[in-house]
Scaffold this motif. Sequence first.
Motif, PDB file in Angstrom:
ATOM      1  N   PRO A   6     -22.760  -1.670 -34.396  1.00 37.53           N
ATOM      2  CA  PRO A   6     -23.323  -2.925 -33.907  1.00 37.53           C
ATOM      3  C   PRO A   6     -22.783  -4.116 -34.695  1.00 37.53           C
ATOM      4  O   PRO A   6     -22.636  -4.064 -35.911  1.00 37.53           O
ATOM      5  CB  PRO A   6     -24.834  -2.745 -34.133  1.00 37.53           C
ATOM      6  N   PRO A  77     -28.934  -6.378 -32.631  1.00 32.41           N
ATOM      7  CA  PRO A  77     -29.733  -5.240 -32.172  1.00 32.41           C
ATOM      8  C   PRO A  77     -30.175  -4.403 -33.378  1.00 32.41           C
ATOM      9  O   PRO A  77     -29.497  -4.383 -34.401  1.00 32.41           O
ATOM     10  CB  PRO A  77     -28.771  -4.450 -31.277  1.00 32.41           C
ATOM     11  N   PRO A  78     -31.344  -3.732 -33.295  1.00 30.78           N
ATOM     12  CA  PRO A  78     -32.201  -3.570 -32.107  1.00 30.78           C
ATOM     13  C   PRO A  78     -33.237  -4.681 -31.927  1.00 30.78           C
ATOM     14  O   PRO A  78     -33.969  -4.669 -30.942  1.00 30.78           O
ATOM     15  CB  PRO A  78     -32.902  -2.242 -32.388  1.00 30.78           C
ATOM     16  N   VAL A  81     -30.777  -8.999 -28.546  1.00 25.28           N
ATOM     17  CA  VAL A  81     -29.968  -8.503 -27.425  1.00 25.28           C
ATOM     18  C   VAL A  81     -28.551  -9.017 -27.609  1.00 25.28           C
ATOM     19  O   VAL A  81     -28.327 -10.196 -27.914  1.00 25.28           O
ATOM     20  CB  VAL A  81     -30.530  -8.982 -26.074  1.00 25.28           C
ATOM     21  N   GLY A 141     -25.087  -5.415 -22.970  1.00 21.85           N
ATOM     22  CA  GLY A 141     -24.915  -4.539 -24.121  1.00 21.85           C
ATOM     23  C   GLY A 141     -26.039  -3.547 -24.328  1.00 21.85           C
ATOM     24  O   GLY A 141     -25.946  -2.713 -25.225  1.00 21.85           O
ATOM     25  N   ASP A 142     -27.113  -3.619 -23.543  1.00 13.13           N
ATOM     26  CA  ASP A 142     -28.187  -2.643 -23.683  1.00 13.13           C
ATOM     27  C   ASP A 142     -28.665  -2.207 -22.301  1.00 13.13           C
ATOM     28  O   ASP A 142     -28.447  -2.897 -21.300  1.00 13.13           O
ATOM     29  CB  ASP A 142     -29.342  -3.204 -24.513  1.00 13.13           C
ATOM     30  N   ASP A 202     -29.772  -0.575 -27.196  1.00 11.83           N
ATOM     31  CA  ASP A 202     -28.411  -1.069 -27.350  1.00 11.83           C
ATOM     32  C   ASP A 202     -27.438   0.095 -27.191  1.00 11.83           C
ATOM     33  O   ASP A 202     -27.622   1.176 -27.786  1.00 11.83           O
ATOM     34  CB  ASP A 202     -28.241  -1.726 -28.713  1.00 11.83           C
TER      35      ASP A 202
END
Length: 585
Positions: A6, A77-78, A81, A141-142, A202
């Motif tokens: 991430p 993340p988490p 967003v 992305g999630d 994510d």
Amino acid sequence: MLPPAPMSATTAGGFLLVLSIVLPVAGVLLAFALGDRYVRLVAFTIMPLGLAIAAALVLALPRGGGHLVYLLGAWPPPLGVALHADGLSAVMIAATAVVIPAVAVYAAPEFRPAAAARAPAAFWMLLLAIWGALNAIFVGGDLFTLYVALELLTFATVPLVSLDGRAETLQAALRYLLFALLGSVLYLAGTALLYGLYGALDIVLLSRRADAQLGTLIAAALMTTGLLAKTALFPLHLWLPPAHAGAPAAASAILSGLVVKGSLFIVIRLWFDVMRGLPGFAAAHVLGALGATAIIFGSVVALRQERLKLLIAYSTLAQIGYLFLMFPLAFDVSGDLKRGGALAGGVLQAISHATAKAAMFMAAGSIYAGLGHDRITGLNGVARAQPLSVLTFALGGVALMGVPPSGASLAKDLLLQAAAETEQWWWTILLQAGGVLTAAYVVLVLAHALAPPDKPIALRGAVPRICDLAALVLALCSLLLGLMPWASYLPIPQGGMSNPLGIDALSKLLLPVLGGTVLAILLSPWPHPLALNAVERMIAPLRRACLGFGRLVEAVDDVLRQWPAASMSLLLVALLLGTLMFAGA
């Protein structure tokens, strides 16, 4: 590919991801505020800007190390967003930015602002909404962001199908909506399971945390099945033919060319990022088997259609099946999922289909506008009356056959190479048969279009030249996609790109055309000018058997497009995928 970990900060150029979503949405809001009179002007102002953003994103991606990230609110993340873009995102955003303006140019004469009609204003706002939703899918992305974007895409597409307000189109739109919502329920249930297990949605985080426990496998099976329903993969194609039957040509071009690619893209994200380490070898072969069945099933039913638009709709069903052959081919001989030539071939096939099929639907719409009908047996002589429309249909069909230098040709080469490397020779047969089956319904239509008419053709109205040119541009794009530098964005292996203008190009055209001509004669029930009387008498017994097979396939299609059978198919696919994943674990 997405970053291996991430990102803790927004990358340079990450703001382009936000702009790609915000710009179409701002266009919808501005058009709504200004009123029906200015909605088309707003749309045509937004589209060049959207195309420029897509071009800037494509150029910025290599300089950003192959990925761009934007953290909403600067929270990683988490907790926050993130929007992500890799090579797959870039090429899909670029393809969308090309197809939507071309469709808009084609639709401009039909959807002019009118004081007494709301359909034109609705069309332009829905078109921009679809563009924004697709871009949100490509950079999401999630998994929950992808769910929201997918629902926005569905709710923007449903009214586009029923713009004319007739009872049959409203029924088709409701059928699409209800079946898509069933898919949404399955996808959301899987998303909730994953969040309960790992506390994150994510994609990058899940790719590092997800393991082969029972809850994860159930979630993967539910989410995959829900997305297959939205993509209309056989046998979950309940909504696809009716949606195309009465929709405007521009709406069909968007639905077939782009909308089904949104859910397909999420399937790719799910399998190649989130599920990469899960036991999916057997389940991937189920996806491949469904795709192979779709190729044969959709092509046979396409050859039996009386209307050109329905022929192209069932062709879409077949081509969707072609896309799912990438999943079993992405597993190497040791059973590991690889982001290699199979993935690149599948994405290239999706882009080629988007441009070619949109062009074919637009050409069919022009033919309908000129003749007042689209009956295939009534197309004799239309090539002389509407040469650009027929040329566009032909070029789009040739591109889908896999003739160099089309994108489908390069995609087919990559998939064949993957089949050879993974020792899965049986998929090679399907890949080669796909081109022949595509040629069959293209040859059938062209044979009628080029045949002399029984009586002079009187066009009902002149089709604006700009409409034909917009469709022709898309067909040419599909035919020339093989010349693009795809290796900078897709995982194309060394030596995966052969010479698109080599000597084998002629054989790649002649063999499918010859095989397709034979299949068109044997499987099409309508009188056509391909066969001479003497030849028809010689092959009469074989043709009767083939026609009987065609009637059987069409009867099966009628059953599968009923709600009880479609619902049962949805359940069975989910159970089968979940069982095979569990057995593999």
